[in-house]
Write a protein that holds these residues in place. Structure first.
Motif, PDB file in Angstrom:
ATOM      1  N   LYS A  99      -6.735   3.958  59.312  1.00 36.49           N
ATOM      2  CA  LYS A  99      -6.497   3.613  57.900  1.00 36.49           C
ATOM      3  C   LYS A  99      -7.802   3.046  57.331  1.00 36.49           C
ATOM      4  N   LYS A 104     -11.563   8.392  52.230  1.00 32.75           N
ATOM      5  CA  LYS A 104     -10.074   8.285  52.257  1.00 32.75           C
ATOM      6  C   LYS A 104      -9.707   9.850  51.969  1.00 32.75           C
ATOM      7  N   ARG A 130       7.109   8.426  64.888  1.00 41.20           N
ATOM      8  CA  ARG A 130       7.801   8.538  63.509  1.00 41.20           C
ATOM      9  C   ARG A 130       6.737   7.972  62.558  1.00 41.20           C
ATOM     10  N   LYS A 133       3.996  10.010  61.706  1.00 41.56           N
ATOM     11  CA  LYS A 133       4.418  11.086  60.874  1.00 41.56           C
ATOM     12  C   LYS A 133       4.350  10.654  59.421  1.00 41.56           C
ATOM     13  N   LYS A 134       4.978   9.229  59.247  1.00 38.45           N
ATOM     14  CA  LYS A 134       5.398   8.711  57.998  1.00 38.45           C
ATOM     15  C   LYS A 134       4.017   8.454  57.145  1.00 38.45           C
ATOM     16  N   ASN A 135       3.045   8.280  58.045  1.00 41.56           N
ATOM     17  CA  ASN A 135       1.637   7.952  57.335  1.00 41.56           C
ATOM     18  C   ASN A 135       0.785   9.168  57.470  1.00 41.56           C
ATOM     19  N   SER A 136       1.307  10.288  57.901  1.00 38.73           N
ATOM     20  CA  SER A 136       0.613  11.506  57.956  1.00 38.73           C
ATOM     21  C   SER A 136      -0.565  11.509  58.849  1.00 38.73           C
ATOM     22  N   ASN A 164       4.586  17.349  62.438  1.00 40.94           N
ATOM     23  CA  ASN A 164       4.771  17.791  61.053  1.00 40.94           C
ATOM     24  C   ASN A 164       4.084  19.334  60.820  1.00 40.94           C
ATOM     25  N   ASN A 165       5.024  20.311  60.772  1.00 45.87           N
ATOM     26  CA  ASN A 165       4.394  21.425  60.654  1.00 45.87           C
ATOM     27  C   ASN A 165       3.197  22.078  61.657  1.00 45.87           C
TER      28      ASN A 165
ATOM     29  N   LEU B  28       3.183  10.693  50.365  1.00 46.55           N
ATOM     30  CA  LEU B  28       3.558  10.462  52.138  1.00 46.55           C
ATOM     31  C   LEU B  28       4.954  10.488  52.219  1.00 46.55           C
ATOM     32  N   ASN B  29       5.110  10.917  53.368  1.00 48.98           N
ATOM     33  CA  ASN B  29       6.476  10.723  54.184  1.00 48.98           C
ATOM     34  C   ASN B  29       7.192  11.820  53.393  1.00 48.98           C
ATOM     35  N   HIS B  96      -5.093   4.738  47.174  1.00 52.41           N
ATOM     36  CA  HIS B  96      -4.614   4.883  48.595  1.00 52.41           C
ATOM     37  C   HIS B  96      -3.904   4.023  49.140  1.00 52.41           C
TER      38      HIS B  96
END
Lengths: 405, 176
Positions: A99, A104, A130, A133-136, A164-165, B28-29, B96
């Protein structure tokens, strides 16, 4: 060339002392990490890689995502093995480190090595997945080491929650002769979803395989194709010869049971002899033999003949695959099929010829890569003698005496 | 929020769709088959069947940069009655953001969407807070019915541009 920031989570728990991956699990892991770092930085110069350890005194970030390969390799030195792996905390710290990456625009990826048993329950792992995934954040899991019951299931559940994909992958690497890093090279973890690190991966594969164990003969076909080819051909011939020997022995027993079994042979390479020496039905099949069904059919046949020629049948498959490469042999195969329809008399003549020890050894000597004094060759000759025995007892005696020397 | 009649958009306000910097747009998401373009892009957003949908849970984080500085006046968020968004927080000029730090800053404005708003009635924003907007972050916190997936059919931003130099329009003066 995906722009990516990667965090690699290393398992340096007590379970990594085990030697089932050469030299130790931990060392194999370290090699794999080095390879991955190299691949990532090569595929895109702006990629960054960071490393953290999950066991020991606690989760510790050794190096934050950087594109400096030297720094990453240096931090891998002097790592201690010990403690228990804290998978959940490790992944979460990795996520935090990503993060706070400097660029970025980079995609986030975590590669985690899971070698010790997973003590967390599935629910917690799914929740972590999860959140990733939510935060890619993509997650690659290298499952090796301990084969705990439930571990595979948990790890798969984690992947399913993150995936994811198809950006996240899992590889299971069982312990074996090949190195952990070699097994990883062909996986999507290295190749980066089909593109990117493939150049580096190919080079690494060639280097790694050419060095030890990768190729059959320790010779890299890229470096010396002719030598590799010569070695491969002689290896196949040798294997064929051994199969022939085994087959002859089995044949002999089968023949005695069945009585008059049609035997045909050619004067060409011994390989075709062995193929054609089978029962007519099996022989026809051997011509087509390129798949398992035929092999199974052969086995069934052999079993109905009631002897151990079952193993010979499977070997037959391998052999005919080898012969498929050689057009001359294919021709000879066809000849032998026709031969099988001839009457017994001509077969006998042929057998006589073959029973002649000197003639056979002269043929064998002319074949490349065959040493007439090789024990397997001798076995072959012996079995050939045995099968000609019912018809040619006199001629056999002299060669047999020679064989027994 | 202003008590002004919100049945229509003030005449001076334009749809800011033309000023969106598409190369920097992020979400996102979101569920991969239902992406942000379904809600933002001309044509897609008019299609009732094409929605932006959330994936792992009901929250969404949308980041929209602009090619020049804008003033934001109002926003239309349209969605289905039950799965449409309810609490929407807007952040101006925050780059971001992630789900973890979205609660660290006070939002520039919060829109609590009623059923009218979900049908298409624009929400007027605190205009004074959006005078100098380079980028907008939209955080969808929950949806109307509390279900696991939030669906957004259309997002429209209304406002005006601030007089900024469009660098692409600068041309060298021809020497005669």
């Amino acid at each position: 060339m995906v722009l990516e920031a990667t965090m690699i989570c290393i398992d340096n728990s007590e379970w990594m002392r085990n030697g089932d991956y050469a030299p130790t699990r931990f060392q194999a892991q370290a090699d794999a990490v080095n390879l991955i770092c190299g691949a990532k930085t090569q595929s895109n110069p702006e990629n960054t890689v960071g490393v953290l350890t999950m066991a020991g005194k606690g989760v510790r970030v050794l190096v934050t995502p950087t594109s400096d390969l030297g720094k990453i390799l240096a931090c891998m030195h002097g790592l201690e093995v010990g403690g228990e792996c804290n998978l959940a905390a490790g992944i979460q710290v990795a996520q935090l480190a990503l993060k706070h990456r400097q660029n970025k625009k980079q995609q986030q990826r975590i590669i985690v090595f899971v070698g010790s048993p997973v003590k967390y329950d599935k629910k917690l792992l799914e929740m972590i997945g999860r959140k990733l995934k939510k935060n890619s954040v993509a997650l690659d899991i290298v499952n090796f080491g301990e084969e705990d019951e439930g571990k595979t299931e948990k790890v798969e559940a984690l992947l399913a929650a993150v995936n994811n994909n198809d950006s996240s992958h899992i590889v299971h690497i069982p312990s074996g002769p090949s190195a952990l890093s070699d097994a990883l090279i062909s996986t999507p973890i290295f190749t980066g979803d089909g593109e990117g690190g493939s150049g580096f991966a190919a080079a690494a594969a060639a280097a790694a395989a050419g060095g030890v164990s990768g190729f059959d003969f320790g010779v890299d076909p890229n470096l010396d194709p002719e030598l590799a080819l010569a070695l491969r051909v002689s290896m196949e011939e040798e294997r064929a010869r051994q199969e022939a020997a085994a087959k002859k022995a089995a044949e002999e027993a089968a023949k005695q049971e069945k009585g008059a079994e049609q035997q045909s042979s050619t004067q060409d390479a011994t390989m075709t002899e062995t193929v054609s020496a089978a029962a007519p039905e099996a022989e026809n099949k051997s011509n087509d033999m390129t798949d398992d069904e035929n092999a199974l059919l052969q086995q069934a046949l052999a079993m109905s003949m009631g002897d151990s020629s079952a193993s010979a049948a499977t070997r037959d498959t391998d052999m005919s695959e080898a012969t498929a490469d050689d057009q001359d042999l294919a021709l000879a195969l066809q000849l032998s099929v026709q031969d099988s329809t001839k009457d017994q008399a001509s077969q006998t003549d042929m057998s006589k010829l073959l029973a002649d020890q000197s003639f056979v050894s002269s043929i064998l000597a002319s074949l490349p890569g065959v040493d007439p004094n090789d024990p397997s060759v001798k076995d072959l000759l012996a079995s050939m003698q045995n099968q000609a025995e019912p018809q040619q007892k006199d001629e056999d005696k002299a060669p047999k005496e020679e064989e027994k020397k | 929020m202003s008590a002004e009649s919100a049945s229509g958009i003030q005449r001076s306000q334009v749809d800011l769709l033309d000023f969106v910097d598409w190369s920097g747009v992020e979400c996102l998401n979101y569920s991969s088959s239902h992406s942000l373009a379904n809600a933002l892009k001309q044509g897609y957003r008019e299609d009732e069947g094409l929605n932006l949908e959330s994936d792992a849970d009901e929250q969404l984080l949308i980041y929209i940069p602009f090619i020049q500085v804008v003033k934001l006046h109002s926003i239309v968020i349209k969605g289905p009655e039950d799965e449409g968004p309810k609490t929407v927080k807007l952040f101006a000029n925050r780059e971001h953001m992630g789900f973890s730090n979205v609660n660290d800053f006070p939002p520039s404005d919060t829109a609590d969407l009623s059923l009218d708003n979900i049908k298409g009635k624009p929400v007027l924003l605190k205009y004074v807070k959006f005078q100098n907007v380079r980028s907008l972050t939209i955080f969808v916190e929950d949806n109307q019915s509390g279900s696991d997936i939030t669906k957004i059919q259309k997002i429209v931003l209304y406002g005006t541009t601030v007089e900024t130099t469009d660098m692409k329009g600068l041309k060298k003066i021809e020497e005669h």
